[in-house]
Design an enzyme around this catalytic site. Structure first.
Site, mmCIF file in Angstrom:
data_model
loop_
_atom_site.group_PDB
_atom_site.id
_atom_site.type_symbol
_atom_site.label_atom_id
_atom_site.label_comp_id
_atom_site.label_asym_id
_atom_site.label_seq_id
_atom_site.Cartn_x
_atom_site.Cartn_y
_atom_site.Cartn_z
ATOM 1 N N ASP A 267 0.848 -1.191 0.000
ATOM 2 C CA ASP A 267 0.000 0.000 0.000
ATOM 3 C C ASP A 267 0.886 1.244 0.000
ATOM 4 O O ASP A 267 1.477 1.597 1.017
ATOM 5 C CB ASP A 267 -0.907 -0.012 1.238
ATOM 6 C CG ASP A 267 -1.946 1.103 1.207
ATOM 7 O OD1 ASP A 267 -1.931 1.899 0.246
ATOM 8 O OD2 ASP A 267 -2.766 1.157 2.150
ATOM 9 N N HIS B 294 -0.341 4.165 -0.364
ATOM 10 C CA HIS B 294 -1.169 5.089 0.427
ATOM 11 C C HIS B 294 -1.092 6.528 -0.080
ATOM 12 O O HIS B 294 -1.358 7.479 0.655
ATOM 13 C CB HIS B 294 -0.747 5.031 1.903
ATOM 14 C CG HIS B 294 -1.873 5.245 2.868
ATOM 15 N ND1 HIS B 294 -2.078 6.430 3.542
ATOM 16 C CD2 HIS B 294 -2.863 4.413 3.277
ATOM 17 C CE1 HIS B 294 -3.123 6.320 4.331
ATOM 18 N NE2 HIS B 294 -3.631 5.114 4.182
ATOM 19 N N GLU C 251 -1.078 -0.827 -4.230
ATOM 20 C CA GLU C 251 -2.283 -0.062 -3.937
ATOM 21 C C GLU C 251 -1.993 1.437 -3.868
ATOM 22 O O GLU C 251 -1.027 1.854 -3.223
ATOM 23 C CB GLU C 251 -2.878 -0.519 -2.597
ATOM 24 C CG GLU C 251 -4.098 0.284 -2.185
ATOM 25 C CD GLU C 251 -4.764 -0.262 -0.942
ATOM 26 O OE1 GLU C 251 -5.400 0.527 -0.218
ATOM 27 O OE2 GLU C 251 -4.670 -1.488 -0.693
ATOM 28 N N GLU D 105 -9.743 3.957 -3.141
ATOM 29 C CA GLU D 105 -10.332 4.248 -1.831
ATOM 30 C C GLU D 105 -10.695 5.714 -1.679
ATOM 31 O O GLU D 105 -11.530 6.063 -0.845
ATOM 32 C CB GLU D 105 -9.399 3.814 -0.705
ATOM 33 C CG GLU D 105 -8.132 4.637 -0.563
ATOM 34 C CD GLU D 105 -7.232 4.104 0.534
ATOM 35 O OE1 GLU D 105 -7.131 4.757 1.583
ATOM 36 O OE2 GLU D 105 -6.642 3.029 0.326
ATOM 37 N N HIS E 234 -12.350 -1.428 -0.306
ATOM 38 C CA HIS E 234 -11.626 -0.842 0.817
ATOM 39 C C HIS E 234 -12.541 -0.878 2.033
ATOM 40 O O HIS E 234 -13.720 -0.560 1.941
ATOM 41 C CB HIS E 234 -11.277 0.604 0.449
ATOM 42 C CG HIS E 234 -10.559 1.375 1.492
ATOM 43 N ND1 HIS E 234 -11.178 2.338 2.273
ATOM 44 C CD2 HIS E 234 -9.257 1.375 1.868
ATOM 45 C CE1 HIS E 234 -10.286 2.894 3.073
ATOM 46 N NE2 HIS E 234 -9.119 2.329 2.863
#
Length: 385
Positions: free
Chosen positions: A185, A187, A211, A237, A287
């Site tokens: 991730d 992020h 991700e 997300e 998510h």
């Protein structure tokens, strides 16, 4: 049947629950929240309920969704669509209970018998995170996810920092072996000037996907990453409607989309997003670092989508003893029926979960004021959390 009232509950650790009441004494539950902005979303939900929904038939879900979304001149974004999402979940819960069937039956029925889940592992110490990962694998999980960095990153950090990121991922992979899937991730913390460099360093360790390698406002950078790496790309997300997902699907640069059932318009909208993605041979992995209502809503959609890959969860589907406090909001904490990395699809009417309202009232009496931390670099400038 008509909607007669509603209540909103802010509860630990950072959740907002919505209860919608009807003239037939059927109650529906939703989870409308933006993590760290629960009070803002609460106000938006109150406005939707007072302006559009009180006195209406709760079973007209599609019409209510369109009115809530299109009835305002300004639309979209995390606050409004998260508010709509929680209301939508509660309306589906009511309709399923009124007809005495699970929501997935109203969406076309099951295409699978159980739902594969995964959980994130994060720690500053690579050895500690490896131990945590091994513990989850010992509990039966077959997929994990870890962040690319436990701290903020400069736009272009030193080679030593990149070496540390690789060591972190390598340590986890060595601990769990190749029989377990491991996602990375990013992020949105990594600049597009750095993301290819890190991605290439981690690729030999076979991540199942990268991700959110860049923030959604930089999705135009995804084609370059897709052309430079063989690892599938996941994102979504921080995307809130089918219109947000349209461009990345048309560009064919993502392999997995990750809408959040409490942010992307709820069950009604995420089911449409998932079906749209299927036309592009793109998988869906919703998510969900949230509570049991959002998790239950996601499972209802997962059960009906052939292009479903895996479901994120936050210690809700694991055996009793891992994080029982989060499951205490449910009258039946075992409703998800965890075994060997999968959870059962709840067969009860509506969302399939029942809230322990006495416990909910107790926790709602506590002060909840969660906000994500603000990270700063060594020069004092703000960076992505």
């Amino acid at each position: 049947m008509e909607i007669t009232g509603y209540e909103l509950y802010e509860v630990p650790p950072r959740w907002l629950f919505l209860k919608i009441e009807t003239s037939d004494d059927i109650v529906g539950w939703g989870e409308p929240v933006v993590e760290g902005r629960s009070k803002t979303v609460k106000t938006a939900v109150e406005e939707l309920m007072e302006t559009y929904l009180l006195g209406e038939d709760p079973r007209q879900i599609e019409d209510h969704w369109q009115v809530m979304h299109r009835g305002g001149y300004y639309r979209g974004g995390p606050v409004l669509l998260s508010a709509i999402a929680g209301v939508d979940q509660a309306l589906w819960d009511i309709k399923g209970k009124a007809l005495d069937v699970p929501v997935y039956e109203l969406l076309g029925g099951q295409v699978r018998d159980k739902i594969r889940i995964y959980q994130g592992v994060n720690d500053d110490d690579p050895q500690e995170i490896a131990r945590e990962a091994q513990d989850l694998v010992d509990r039966g999980l077959t997929m994990l996810k870890t962040g690319v960095s436990p701290d903020g990153l400069r736009y272009l950090p030193t080679p030593a920092v990149v070496d540390e990121l690789e060591e972190r991922f390598q340590t986890i992979r060595n601990a769990i072996g190749n029989d377990v899937d491991l996602a990375v991730d990013f992020h949105g913390r990594v600049s597009k000037g750095l993301v290819k460099r890190i991605a290439n360093r981690l690729e030999p360790y076979d991540p199942i996907f990268y991700e959110e390698p860049v923030l959604s406002e930089h999705n135009d950078a995804l084609p370059a990453l897709a052309s430079s790496s063989d690892v599938p790309i996941a994102t979504g997300e921080r995307m809130y409607s089918r219109w947000d997902f349209k461009d990345v699907l048309i560009d064919q640069t993502v392999d997995i989309i990750q809408p959040d059932l409490s942010h992307a318009g709820g069950i009604t909208e995420v089911k449409k997003i998932a079906d749209m993605a299927a036309a592009f041979d793109v998988a869906i992995a919703p998510h969900c670092p949230l509570g049991p209502i959002a998790f239950a809503a996601a499972i209802q959609v997962d059960a009906t989508c052939l292009n479903f890959l895996v479901q994120e969860q936050s210690a809700l589907g694991l055996p009793t003893g891992t994080d029982t406090d989060r499951l205490r909001y449910l009258s039946d904490p075992d409703v998800f029926g965890y075994e060997d990395g999968f959870v059962e699809i709840p067969s009860g009417p509506g969302l399939g979960v029942q809230i322990d309202e006495q416990y909910l009232e107790e926790r709602a009496s506590e002060s909840v004021d969660w906000h994500n931390p603000v990270w700063r670099l060594e020069d004092g400038s703000v960076t992505e959390w």
